[in-house]
Design a protein around this motif. Structure first.
Motif, PDB file in Angstrom:
ATOM      1  N   ASP A  31       0.849  -1.179   0.000  1.00  0.00           N
ATOM      2  CA  ASP A  31       0.000   0.000   0.000  1.00  0.00           C
ATOM      3  C   ASP A  31       0.896   1.245   0.000  1.00  0.00           C
ATOM      4  O   ASP A  31       1.724   1.416   0.905  1.00  0.00           O
ATOM      5  N   PRO A  32       0.783   2.125  -0.997  1.00  0.00           N
ATOM      6  CA  PRO A  32       1.615   3.332  -1.010  1.00  0.00           C
ATOM      7  C   PRO A  32       1.460   4.213   0.230  1.00  0.00           C
ATOM      8  O   PRO A  32       2.335   5.026   0.525  1.00  0.00           O
ATOM      9  N   GLU A  33       0.363   4.039   0.976  1.00  0.00           N
ATOM     10  CA  GLU A  33       0.146   4.826   2.194  1.00  0.00           C
ATOM     11  C   GLU A  33       0.628   4.097   3.447  1.00  0.00           C
ATOM     12  O   GLU A  33       0.364   4.555   4.568  1.00  0.00           O
ATOM     13  N   ASP A  34       1.311   2.983   3.293  1.00  0.00           N
ATOM     14  CA  ASP A  34       1.875   2.233   4.422  1.00  0.00           C
ATOM     15  C   ASP A  34       2.759   3.161   5.259  1.00  0.00           C
ATOM     16  O   ASP A  34       3.694   3.769   4.745  1.00  0.00           O
ATOM     17  N   ARG A  35       2.485   3.247   6.551  1.00  0.00           N
ATOM     18  CA  ARG A  35       3.262   4.124   7.432  1.00  0.00           C
ATOM     19  C   ARG A  35       4.362   3.379   8.176  1.00  0.00           C
ATOM     20  O   ARG A  35       5.123   3.998   8.924  1.00  0.00           O
ATOM     21  N   THR A  36       4.437   2.068   7.991  1.00  0.00           N
ATOM     22  CA  THR A  36       5.453   1.275   8.689  1.00  0.00           C
ATOM     23  C   THR A  36       6.648   1.000   7.802  1.00  0.00           C
ATOM     24  O   THR A  36       7.797   1.204   8.205  1.00  0.00           O
ATOM     25  N   VAL A  37       6.410   0.523   6.596  1.00  0.00           N
ATOM     26  CA  VAL A  37       7.473   0.276   5.619  1.00  0.00           C
ATOM     27  C   VAL A  37       7.173   1.110   4.384  1.00  0.00           C
ATOM     28  O   VAL A  37       6.104   0.958   3.780  1.00  0.00           O
ATOM     29  N   PRO A  38       8.065   1.992   3.985  1.00  0.00           N
ATOM     30  CA  PRO A  38       7.793   2.863   2.835  1.00  0.00           C
ATOM     31  C   PRO A  38       7.563   2.072   1.547  1.00  0.00           C
ATOM     32  O   PRO A  38       8.243   1.076   1.280  1.00  0.00           O
ATOM     33  N   PHE A  39       6.600   2.538   0.751  1.00  0.00           N
ATOM     34  CA  PHE A  39       6.314   1.920  -0.545  1.00  0.00           C
ATOM     35  C   PHE A  39       7.549   1.920  -1.436  1.00  0.00           C
ATOM     36  O   PHE A  39       7.717   1.040  -2.290  1.00  0.00           O
ATOM     37  N   ALA A  40       8.441   2.886  -1.234  1.00  0.00           N
ATOM     38  CA  ALA A  40       9.667   2.970  -2.033  1.00  0.00           C
ATOM     39  C   ALA A  40      10.501   1.699  -1.925  1.00  0.00           C
ATOM     40  O   ALA A  40      11.236   1.362  -2.865  1.00  0.00           O
ATOM     41  N   ALA A  41      10.394   0.986  -0.806  1.00  0.00           N
ATOM     42  CA  ALA A  41      11.146  -0.262  -0.650  1.00  0.00           C
ATOM     43  C   ALA A  41      10.683  -1.294  -1.674  1.00  0.00           C
ATOM     44  O   ALA A  41      11.498  -2.022  -2.261  1.00  0.00           O
ATOM     45  N   SER A  42       9.379  -1.370  -1.911  1.00  0.00           N
ATOM     46  CA  SER A  42       8.861  -2.315  -2.902  1.00  0.00           C
ATOM     47  C   SER A  42       9.131  -1.840  -4.319  1.00  0.00           C
ATOM     48  O   SER A  42       9.361  -2.648  -5.228  1.00  0.00           O
ATOM     49  N   SER A  54       9.681  -9.791 -11.490  1.00  0.00           N
ATOM     50  CA  SER A  54       8.702  -9.439 -10.460  1.00  0.00           C
ATOM     51  C   SER A  54       7.517  -8.684 -11.036  1.00  0.00           C
ATOM     52  O   SER A  54       7.581  -8.097 -12.109  1.00  0.00           O
ATOM     53  N   ARG A  55       6.443  -8.709 -10.250  1.00  0.00           N
ATOM     54  CA  ARG A  55       5.220  -7.979 -10.562  1.00  0.00           C
ATOM     55  C   ARG A  55       4.870  -7.147  -9.330  1.00  0.00           C
ATOM     56  O   ARG A  55       4.737  -7.694  -8.231  1.00  0.00           O
ATOM     57  N   LEU A  56       4.732  -5.828  -9.477  1.00  0.00           N
ATOM     58  CA  LEU A  56       4.379  -4.946  -8.361  1.00  0.00           C
ATOM     59  C   LEU A  56       2.917  -4.560  -8.472  1.00  0.00           C
ATOM     60  O   LEU A  56       2.481  -4.018  -9.487  1.00  0.00           O
ATOM     61  N   GLU A  57       2.157  -4.846  -7.419  1.00  0.00           N
ATOM     62  CA  GLU A  57       0.731  -4.530  -7.398  1.00  0.00           C
ATOM     63  C   GLU A  57       0.418  -3.650  -6.191  1.00  0.00           C
ATOM     64  O   GLU A  57       0.301  -4.143  -5.068  1.00  0.00           O
ATOM     65  N   PRO A  58       0.298  -2.348  -6.398  1.00  0.00           N
ATOM     66  CA  PRO A  58      -0.111  -1.460  -5.297  1.00  0.00           C
ATOM     67  C   PRO A  58      -1.559  -1.749  -4.897  1.00  0.00           C
ATOM     68  O   PRO A  58      -2.388  -2.114  -5.730  1.00  0.00           O
ATOM     69  N   VAL A  59      -1.845  -1.590  -3.622  1.00  0.00           N
ATOM     70  CA  VAL A  59      -3.210  -1.714  -3.113  1.00  0.00           C
ATOM     71  C   VAL A  59      -3.525  -0.458  -2.315  1.00  0.00           C
ATOM     72  O   VAL A  59      -2.629   0.299  -1.957  1.00  0.00           O
ATOM     73  N   SER A  60      -4.783  -0.244  -2.041  1.00  0.00           N
ATOM     74  CA  SER A  60      -5.195   0.997  -1.382  1.00  0.00           C
ATOM     75  C   SER A  60      -6.026   0.705  -0.141  1.00  0.00           C
ATOM     76  O   SER A  60      -6.848  -0.225  -0.139  1.00  0.00           O
ATOM     77  N   GLY A  61      -5.779   1.485   0.909  1.00  0.00           N
ATOM     78  CA  GLY A  61      -6.609   1.425   2.105  1.00  0.00           C
ATOM     79  C   GLY A  61      -6.318   0.269   3.036  1.00  0.00           C
ATOM     80  O   GLY A  61      -7.111   0.011   3.949  1.00  0.00           O
ATOM     81  N   LEU A  62      -5.202  -0.420   2.853  1.00  0.00           N
ATOM     82  CA  LEU A  62      -4.906  -1.599   3.681  1.00  0.00           C
ATOM     83  C   LEU A  62      -3.761  -1.367   4.660  1.00  0.00           C
ATOM     84  O   LEU A  62      -3.554  -2.188   5.551  1.00  0.00           O
ATOM     85  N   GLY A  63      -3.019  -0.289   4.490  1.00  0.00           N
ATOM     86  CA  GLY A  63      -1.932  -0.033   5.413  1.00  0.00           C
ATOM     87  C   GLY A  63      -0.910  -1.151   5.410  1.00  0.00           C
ATOM     88  O   GLY A  63      -0.645  -1.782   4.383  1.00  0.00           O
ATOM     89  N   HIS A  64      -0.351  -1.404   6.596  1.00  0.00           N
ATOM     90  CA  HIS A  64       0.731  -2.386   6.684  1.00  0.00           C
ATOM     91  C   HIS A  64       0.248  -3.792   7.023  1.00  0.00           C
ATOM     92  O   HIS A  64       0.791  -4.767   6.506  1.00  0.00           O
ATOM     93  N   ARG A  65      -0.756  -3.911   7.857  1.00  0.00           N
ATOM     94  CA  ARG A  65      -1.152  -5.236   8.358  1.00  0.00           C
ATOM     95  C   ARG A  65      -2.446  -5.777   7.764  1.00  0.00           C
ATOM     96  O   ARG A  65      -2.658  -6.993   7.756  1.00  0.00           O
ATOM     97  N   ARG A  66      -3.327  -4.910   7.301  1.00  0.00           N
ATOM     98  CA  ARG A  66      -4.605  -5.419   6.794  1.00  0.00           C
ATOM     99  C   ARG A  66      -4.459  -6.197   5.496  1.00  0.00           C
ATOM    100  O   ARG A  66      -5.398  -6.873   5.054  1.00  0.00           O
ATOM    101  N   LEU A  67      -3.263  -6.141   4.894  1.00  0.00           N
ATOM    102  CA  LEU A  67      -2.968  -7.004   3.746  1.00  0.00           C
ATOM    103  C   LEU A  67      -3.208  -8.473   4.081  1.00  0.00           C
ATOM    104  O   LEU A  67      -3.579  -9.268   3.219  1.00  0.00           O
TER     105      LEU A  67
END
Length: 273
Positions: free
Chosen positions: A219-230, A240-253
């Motif tokens: 999730d690009p809005e992840d506040r624990t691990v920056p999306f830039a890492a992925s 690899s395949r990168l799939e952003p998701v929205s509204g899930l934060g870090h753990r709701r994935l």
């Protein structure tokens, strides 16, 4: 890579408070108890603990078929990935979950991504051939480290994971309010604790292990691990395949039906000739 001299918590009664707090935050996870539902779901799947570096690793296996190993993150436990287990079993896989050192029902009091990577390799060595790995957060980073040290799989899924240790160490130093001198001292302590240079756990030194297809979900809005890492991981990983998701934060994935379904489908693609 030189193993740390001990897996116990660091002791330094004379350390500055902020520096001591940084050391604790880096090395000492919170032990999370399972819920009653998690314990019930795994009751018939428990295996004898694996002895690893002087401690036990608690582990469970469900289903039969090609093996998929699930690797949890920091301050978590294997049962937090149970949402992936039944869909994988229904797709024809066997699933092994385990608790990393210092977490859940496993032994030890301290850990790091390096300890986690070695634990993953030990579990796989005991299991035999593994088809795939699904890792969340530090579990994803542990898988990258294990791949760089010889673990071969056909597919892996990486959920909101850091891809290099250097920015994590620097970020933790900033979060703990360390000045330049204490930040340098902290980095030196980290290297002694993990038994290897921090740079050896950065993507540039790990990417040679990325020889199989990978799915990266973040999730690009992840506040624990920056999306830039992925983004960096995807850029360095041809398959690899990168799939952003929205509204899930870090753990709701870990409980999102869409993320679970995409992860299982991606792992299952590796069964095709």
């Amino acid at each position: 890579m030189t193993p740390p001299t001990a897996l116990g918590p660091p002791q330094d009664a004379h350390a500055d408070g902020h520096l001591a707090a940084a050391r604790h935050a880096f090395s000492t996870p919170e032990r999370i108890a399972p819920t009653a539902d998690e314990r019930a779901a795994l009751a018939a799947a428990e295996q004898a603990p694996l002895r690893h570096e002087g401690h036990k690793l608690a582990r469970w296996t469900l289903g039969s078929g090609p093996r998929v190993v699930l690797v949890h993150g920091w301050n978590s436990r294997g049962s937090h990935l149970l949402g992936f287990a039944q869909p994988l079993v229904a797709a024809g896989f066997s699933v092994t979950l385990f608790d990393l050192p210092g977490h859940g029902d496993s032994g030890g009091h301290a850990a790091s991504v390096v300890h986690a990577g070695r634990a993953l390799r030990a579990v796989v060595a005991d299991l035999g051939e593994v088809h795939g790995v699904i890792g969340h957060s530090m579990g994803s980073a542990a898988a990258l480290l294990a791949f760089a040290h010889g673990l071969a799989v056909r597919r892996s899924v990486h959920l909101a994971g850091p891809s290099s240790l250097t920015p994590m160490v620097k970020g933790l130093a900033r979060a703990q309010g360390l000045g330049p001198a204490d930040a340098a001292a902290f980095a030196g302590w980290v290297e002694r604790f993990i038994g290897t240079p921090i740079a050896s756990v950065d993507l540039e030194r790990l990417q040679h292990g990325l020889r199989h297809p990978g799915l990266i979900v973040h999730d690009p809005e992840d506040r624990t691990v920056p999306f830039a890492a992925s983004e960096a991981l995807h850029a360095a990983w041809t398959g690899s395949r990168l799939e952003p998701v929205s509204g899930l934060g870090h753990r709701r994935l870990l409980t999102d039906a869409g993320v679970i379904a995409r992860s299982v489908a991606f792992v299952a693609e590796g069964l095709r000739p």
